[in-house]
Design a protein around this motif. Structure first.
Motif, PDB file in Angstrom:
ATOM      1  N   SER A 246       0.824  -1.203   0.000  1.00 21.93           N
ATOM      2  CA  SER A 246       0.000   0.000   0.000  1.00 21.93           C
ATOM      3  C   SER A 246       0.861   1.258   0.000  1.00 21.93           C
ATOM      4  CB  SER A 246      -0.920  -0.013   1.225  1.00 21.93           C
ATOM      5  OG  SER A 246      -1.674   1.165   1.296  1.00 21.93           O
ATOM      6  N   ALA A 247       2.002   1.211   0.692  1.00 21.22           N
ATOM      7  CA  ALA A 247       2.898   2.375   0.746  1.00 21.22           C
ATOM      8  C   ALA A 247       3.397   2.745  -0.647  1.00 21.22           C
ATOM      9  CB  ALA A 247       4.077   2.082   1.676  1.00 21.22           C
ATOM     10  N   LEU A 248       3.887   1.755  -1.396  1.00 25.43           N
ATOM     11  CA  LEU A 248       4.385   2.047  -2.744  1.00 25.43           C
ATOM     12  C   LEU A 248       3.238   2.396  -3.688  1.00 25.43           C
ATOM     13  CD1 LEU A 248       6.695   2.158  -4.778  1.00 25.43           C
ATOM     14  CD2 LEU A 248       6.416  -0.313  -5.128  1.00 25.43           C
ATOM     15  N   ASP A 249       2.109   1.724  -3.532  1.00 24.54           N
ATOM     16  CA  ASP A 249       0.975   1.972  -4.431  1.00 24.54           C
ATOM     17  C   ASP A 249       0.465   3.407  -4.280  1.00 24.54           C
ATOM     18  OD1 ASP A 249      -1.183   0.842  -6.248  1.00 24.54           O
ATOM     19  OD2 ASP A 249      -2.399   1.567  -4.562  1.00 24.54           O
ATOM     20  N   ASN A 250       0.419   3.931  -3.056  1.00 18.88           N
ATOM     21  CA  ASN A 250      -0.059   5.298  -2.847  1.00 18.88           C
ATOM     22  C   ASN A 250       0.862   6.321  -3.515  1.00 18.88           C
ATOM     23  OD1 ASN A 250      -2.302   4.537  -1.341  1.00 18.88           O
ATOM     24  ND2 ASN A 250      -1.150   4.548   0.587  1.00 18.88           N
ATOM     25  N   VAL A 251       2.174   6.106  -3.415  1.00 17.28           N
ATOM     26  CA  VAL A 251       3.111   7.044  -4.043  1.00 17.28           C
ATOM     27  C   VAL A 251       2.984   6.977  -5.559  1.00 17.28           C
ATOM     28  CG1 VAL A 251       5.540   7.672  -4.283  1.00 17.28           C
ATOM     29  CG2 VAL A 251       4.680   6.892  -2.085  1.00 17.28           C
ATOM     30  N   LEU A 252       2.853   5.759  -6.101  1.00 12.73           N
ATOM     31  CA  LEU A 252       2.731   5.620  -7.556  1.00 12.73           C
ATOM     32  C   LEU A 252       1.446   6.255  -8.070  1.00 12.73           C
ATOM     33  CD1 LEU A 252       4.076   1.988  -8.131  1.00 12.73           C
ATOM     34  CD2 LEU A 252       5.126   4.133  -8.850  1.00 12.73           C
TER      35      LEU A 252
ATOM     36  N   GLY B 244      -3.175   9.350   1.445  1.00 15.12           N
ATOM     37  CA  GLY B 244      -2.328   8.386   0.738  1.00 15.12           C
ATOM     38  C   GLY B 244      -0.872   8.436   1.182  1.00 15.12           C
ATOM     39  N   LEU B 245      -0.267   9.648   1.116  1.00 15.01           N
ATOM     40  CA  LEU B 245       1.138   9.770   1.515  1.00 15.01           C
ATOM     41  C   LEU B 245       1.308   9.617   3.014  1.00 15.01           C
ATOM     42  CD1 LEU B 245       2.405  12.685  -0.782  1.00 15.01           C
ATOM     43  CD2 LEU B 245       2.642  10.216  -1.088  1.00 15.01           C
ATOM     44  N   ALA B 246       0.266   9.934   3.804  1.00 13.61           N
ATOM     45  CA  ALA B 246       0.343   9.710   5.247  1.00 13.61           C
ATOM     46  C   ALA B 246       0.418   8.218   5.555  1.00 13.61           C
ATOM     47  CB  ALA B 246      -0.861  10.343   5.942  1.00 13.61           C
ATOM     48  N   ILE B 247      -0.358   7.408   4.827  1.00 18.51           N
ATOM     49  CA  ILE B 247      -0.279   5.949   4.988  1.00 18.51           C
ATOM     50  C   ILE B 247       1.119   5.460   4.641  1.00 18.51           C
ATOM     51  CG2 ILE B 247      -1.122   3.770   4.057  1.00 18.51           C
ATOM     52  CD1 ILE B 247      -3.864   5.040   3.782  1.00 18.51           C
ATOM     53  N   THR B 248       1.686   6.000   3.559  1.00 12.87           N
ATOM     54  CA  THR B 248       3.042   5.612   3.155  1.00 12.87           C
ATOM     55  C   THR B 248       4.063   5.946   4.236  1.00 12.87           C
ATOM     56  OG1 THR B 248       2.542   5.908   0.807  1.00 12.87           O
ATOM     57  CG2 THR B 248       4.849   6.028   1.460  1.00 12.87           C
ATOM     58  N   ALA B 249       4.003   7.165   4.776  1.00 14.95           N
ATOM     59  CA  ALA B 249       4.981   7.583   5.781  1.00 14.95           C
ATOM     60  C   ALA B 249       4.877   6.737   7.050  1.00 14.95           C
ATOM     61  CB  ALA B 249       4.774   9.061   6.116  1.00 14.95           C
ATOM     62  N   GLN B 250       3.663   6.475   7.516  1.00 16.15           N
ATOM     63  CA  GLN B 250       3.522   5.695   8.730  1.00 16.15           C
ATOM     64  C   GLN B 250       3.917   4.245   8.513  1.00 16.15           C
ATOM     65  OE1 GLN B 250      -0.010   6.201  11.020  1.00 16.15           O
ATOM     66  NE2 GLN B 250      -0.169   8.402  10.596  1.00 16.15           N
ATOM     67  N   ALA B 251       3.662   3.717   7.329  1.00 13.05           N
ATOM     68  CA  ALA B 251       4.063   2.341   7.029  1.00 13.05           C
ATOM     69  C   ALA B 251       5.577   2.188   7.085  1.00 13.05           C
ATOM     70  CB  ALA B 251       3.539   1.942   5.648  1.00 13.05           C
ATOM     71  N   ILE B 252       6.278   3.120   6.480  1.00  8.41           N
ATOM     72  CA  ILE B 252       7.738   3.036   6.454  1.00  8.41           C
ATOM     73  C   ILE B 252       8.307   3.252   7.861  1.00  8.41           C
ATOM     74  CG2 ILE B 252       9.827   4.083   5.515  1.00  8.41           C
ATOM     75  CD1 ILE B 252       8.309   4.677   2.999  1.00  8.41           C
TER      76      ILE B 252
END
Length: 466
Positions: A364-370, A432-440
């Motif tokens: 989900s982290a990569l998918d949101n950035v893409l 979207g990017l918030a999900i990415t940041a918290q996932a990483i």
């Protein structure tokens, strides 16, 4: 191996029951005293066999010396020769023949100044002994005294023989202070290593546990409550802290999830009311606006539920997986979606790397950035993956409008919008990017964004890997 581990655990439990030995300072104190005791015992044991100290004469050697003296006494009495003269002749004769022994006759009334210094020292040490003793002086082993009483005189015999065996290696070591220091260090090394292991093992457990918490794994560790009392108390407090953090995070996530679920009920009724209004009154601009806002609210609730679900399960469901198996399908889906919009997603390939991640969260982290890059790119989106010192760097570059430099750090906050490039009309919820940041961050990685010199935005994801 299992029995050894069980024995060690039982031994540690028994130690823990003793108030003094169960504490860290008690173990340090005991180990230092035990080290000193072992060193002293080793030195005393080595000196027991030192021929340079007074010790008993072995029975065969004692019998041989007494036989020599009796033979000499028989000759003196048979020929009526004074013992001092006969001993002097025999020593001179044996010295010429290089015999390995020599006799000394010391009458009770004779002065001692003419005797060798070693013999005088030996006589002073053995003047009160009931049995003959012996001691090594340089290369000669002195034995005596052997008291003799004749009709003419009374005195004592002393026997000296050349010492052939070499001094034991252990005794040679103890001759010099630096050698004794080396022996002390050698003997104390195993005990000090044990002490270092005892001190650092609980510290290594704390290090591993703190790293797990830093990576988002809020799981208690019962091993932290073992070892010395100080570490057990600290481990118990650490586990209580982790439990409290887990409850706090879980409660916050549950609150977001409950609110999202509660919002869906009135939203569903609103959509149903809008459908009924369209059926009765026909479609209108106001009803279309209601549909648009309801759809956007539905999307926001779905993303909130996704964020809450992934956060609550991110530190519990992790598996070891290769980077190719993890992200290849995500890249292929992005390439298909970009192709439908007349855009192109390219990649330099996925390197050979293994990651321990929550699979859904990492994808989900990569998918949101893409998806964000595809939405704002003009034509090109490029994915670059490289390994660098224990981490995998994913860089997603687009040729879109970019983001103001002052807002680059804020775009990873929940619900944050960049007014120059994004508003509600774009359909984005800001999660979207918030999900990415918290996932990483849950996986111990980092994320940052920067504007490209040639235009566009570059988002870099750093994942720990092996």
């Amino acid at each position: 191996m299992g029995r050894l581990v069980t024995w060690r655990q039982r031994a540690g439990a028994r130690w823990a029951r003793v108030p003094f030995l169960g504490s860290l300072y008690g173990r340090v104190f005991i180990i230092f005293w035990l080290t000193l005791l072992v060193v002293l015992a080793a030195v005393m044991w080595a000196q027991r066999g030192d021929p340079r100290s007074l010790h008993a004469i072995p029975s065969p050697e004692k019998a041989r010396i007494q036989a020599q003296i009796e033979k000499l006494m028989a000759v003196a009495q048979g020929r009526d020769i004074p013992l001092s003269v006969l001993v002097a002749r025999q020593n001179q004769h044996h010295g010429h023949r290089r015999t390995p022994y020599k006799l000394y006759w010391v009458p009770d009334s004779a002065p001692l100044d003419s005797l060798p210094r070693e013999l005088r020292h030996f006589m002073s040490r053995t003047s009160d002994t009931a049995e003959p003793l012996q001691r090594l002086y340089h290369r000669y082993m002195l034995a005596g005294p052997f008291p003799i009483v004749t009709s003419r005189e009374a005195g004592r015999f002393y026997h000296a023989r050349r010492w052939q065996p070499r001094l034991p290696f252990v005794l040679k070591i103890l001759e010099k202070p630096e050698h004794l220091l080396g022996v002390t260090m050698l003997v104390s090394t195993p005990l000090l290593l044990w002490l270092a292991y005892t001190l650092t093992r609980p510290a290594r457990r704390f290090q591993a546990a703190s790293q797990r918490v830093a990576h988002g794994e809020l799981v208690t560790d019962s091993d932290l409550e073992r070892g010395p009392r100080e570490f057990r108390d600290a481990g118990r407090g650490f586990n209580q802290m982790v439990t409290a953090l887990n409850q706090m995070v879980t409660g916050q996530q549950q609150l977001v999830s409950d609110i999202s679920h509660e919002l869906r009920s009135p939203l569903t009724r609103l959509q149903m009311a809008r459908a009924l209004a369209v059926r009765e009154l026909g479609d209108s601009e106001a009803l279309a606006r209601i549909e648009q806002e309801a759809s956007q609210l539905e999307s926001l609730i779905s993303e909130l539920l996704t964020l809450s679900r992934l956060q609550s399960q991110g530190h519990l469901e992790r598996e070891r997986i290769s980077a190719d198996a993890l992200w290849q399908t995500v890249i292929e889906d992005a390439q298909f979606e970009a192709g439908q919009q007349g855009k192109q997603v390219t990649s330099n390939g996925i390197p050979d790397a293994m990651l321990t991640v929550n699979v859904r969260l990492a994808r989900s982290a990569l998918d949101n950035v893409l998806r964000n890059a595809i939405h704002y790119a003009d034509q090109q989106i490029r994915i670059t993956m490289e390994r660098d010192e224990g981490q995998l760097c994913l860089s997603i570059d687009d040729d879109g409008p970019g983001v103001p430099d002052s807002m680059l750090k804020d775009i990873f906050r929940p619900f944050y919008r960049v007014s120059a490039a994004r508003d509600r009309q774009s359909g984005g919820s800001g999660l979207g990017l918030a999900i990415t940041a918290q996932a990483i961050q849950q996986h111990g990685g980092q994320v940052n964004a920067a504007n490209r010199p040639q235009g566009g935005l570059a988002v870099c994801l750093y994942w720990p890997c092996s």
